[in-house]
Write a protein that holds these residues in place. Structure first.
Motif, PDB file in Angstrom:
ATOM      1  N   VAL A 137      -6.808 -10.671   1.373  1.00 42.42           N
ATOM      2  CA  VAL A 137      -6.289  -9.639   0.474  1.00 42.42           C
ATOM      3  C   VAL A 137      -6.004 -10.182  -0.922  1.00 42.42           C
TER       4      VAL A 137
ATOM      5  N   VAL B 113      -6.562  -4.072   3.810  1.00 44.54           N
ATOM      6  CA  VAL B 113      -7.600  -3.882   2.791  1.00 44.54           C
ATOM      7  C   VAL B 113      -8.600  -2.805   3.184  1.00 44.54           C
TER       8      VAL B 113
ATOM      9  N   ASN C 216       0.799  -1.226   0.000  1.00 42.96           N
ATOM     10  CA  ASN C 216       0.000   0.000   0.000  1.00 42.96           C
ATOM     11  C   ASN C 216       0.831   1.276   0.000  1.00 42.96           C
TER      12      ASN C 216
ATOM     13  N   GLU D  80     -10.620  -8.535   7.172  1.00 42.16           N
ATOM     14  CA  GLU D  80      -9.337  -8.913   6.596  1.00 42.16           C
ATOM     15  C   GLU D  80      -9.078 -10.412   6.656  1.00 42.16           C
TER      16      GLU D  80
ATOM     17  N   PHE E  38      -7.848  -8.733  -4.182  1.00 40.78           N
ATOM     18  CA  PHE E  38      -7.021  -8.003  -5.136  1.00 40.78           C
ATOM     19  C   PHE E  38      -7.222  -8.541  -6.553  1.00 40.78           C
TER      20      PHE E  38
END
Length: 282
Positions: free
Chosen positions: A90, A257, A17, A75, A94
């Motif tokens: 994640v 996330v 991130n 998460e 994604f």
């Protein structure tokens, strides 16, 4: 700092991130000094941000990402253990997000832009993906503790080799998503990647930032720009290389996330730093 802000190659480091800083930097800088390098080389989450930049959809993709982060999605999904999958969501989120945002039109736009080399880490044929992931990540953690992680090469000690996939040779949007997932493959957060049936891990395990391809350009006398994501820990300098990193700490968790404030902060620092860098030539 040089007043000549044209570059033959641009490298985007990984950092999860934190790479939203790169998004902000590229947007602000390119609005004042349009980038037209011979190629980009990207690794891990830097490839995702390079893709949205080259496809010309950065504003849209970031808006979608910020909106999703605001939903505070859980998460972990412990029921995934029954399916023999990682409870960390994640990776699946994604992939779904990439498939939603990058289709045939975005791939066509990327093919009309300078090529972007997506760096992957190839496993030895004898090594199962799980073994390579565990060993390489353990070596990376040791390396980071000893060296500070300004330049990571730990996977090479495990026999991993760098491989580059060019956006100009990718044939479908699905293959693009596979490559973007593979370059970010850090189990258990992200699954072992697969491109055309072959397993790959995060390209940053063998070279992060992606200096190998930049060195080849620099040895030809070409000028390179490297966008790091680590505050206060710049990677090795070299002749013909300009390195820029965040002007302040980017404390966001790499794999979170639901940290909307964290990724927005990273992006906003990038906007400010990109504008400052652009104005440095005035």
């Amino acid at each position: 700092m040089t007043s000549d802000l044209s570059f033959d190659a641009v490298g985007l480091a990984g950092g999860g991130n934190r790479c939203y800083w790169q998004s902000g930097f590229l947007k602000a800088f390119s609005e004042h000094h349009p980038l037209s390098p011979r190629f980009y080389v990207t690794v891990s989450a830097g490839a995702y941000h390079g893709a949205m930049h080259l496809a010309g959809v950065g504003d849209r993709v970031r808006a979608s990402a910020f909106a999703f982060a605001e939903t505070k999605h859980p998460e972990r999904d412990w029921s995934a253990l029954k399916r023999r999958q990682s409870p960390l969501v994640v990776g699946s989120l994604f992939r779904r997000f990439l498939a939603q945002e990058f289709g045939p039109l975005e791939l066509a736009a990327m093919k009309a832009s300078p090529p972007m080399l997506i760096q992957l880490a190839a496993l030895p044929k004898w090594m199962p993906g799980s073994v390579g992931a565990i060993g390489s990540i353990a070596a990376y953690q040791i390396e980071k503790a000893v060296t500070g992680g300004a330049h990571s090469r730990a996977g090479g000690y495990m026999g991993l080799k760098p491989v580059w996939v060019s956006t100009h040779t990718i044939e479908t949007a699905e293959e693009l998503v596979d490559a973007l997932m593979a370059t970010s493959s850090v189990p258990p957060f992200m699954p072992v990647g697969r491109v055309k049936g072959f397993p790959y891990l995060d390209g940053g395990l063998v070279d992060n930032p992606p200096l190998m391809k930049l060195r080849q350009a620099e040895e030809k006398g070409w000028r390179t720009l490297l966008l790091s994501t680590r505050f206060g820990r710049l990677p090795p300098s070299a002749p013909n290389r300009t390195i820029v990193g965040p002007s302040e700490d980017i404390p966001v968790n790499k794999f979170a996330v639901g940290d909307a404030a964290g990724i927005r902060h990273a992006y906003e620092v990038g906007l400010r730093d990109g504008l400052t860098f652009a104005r440095s030539s005035n």
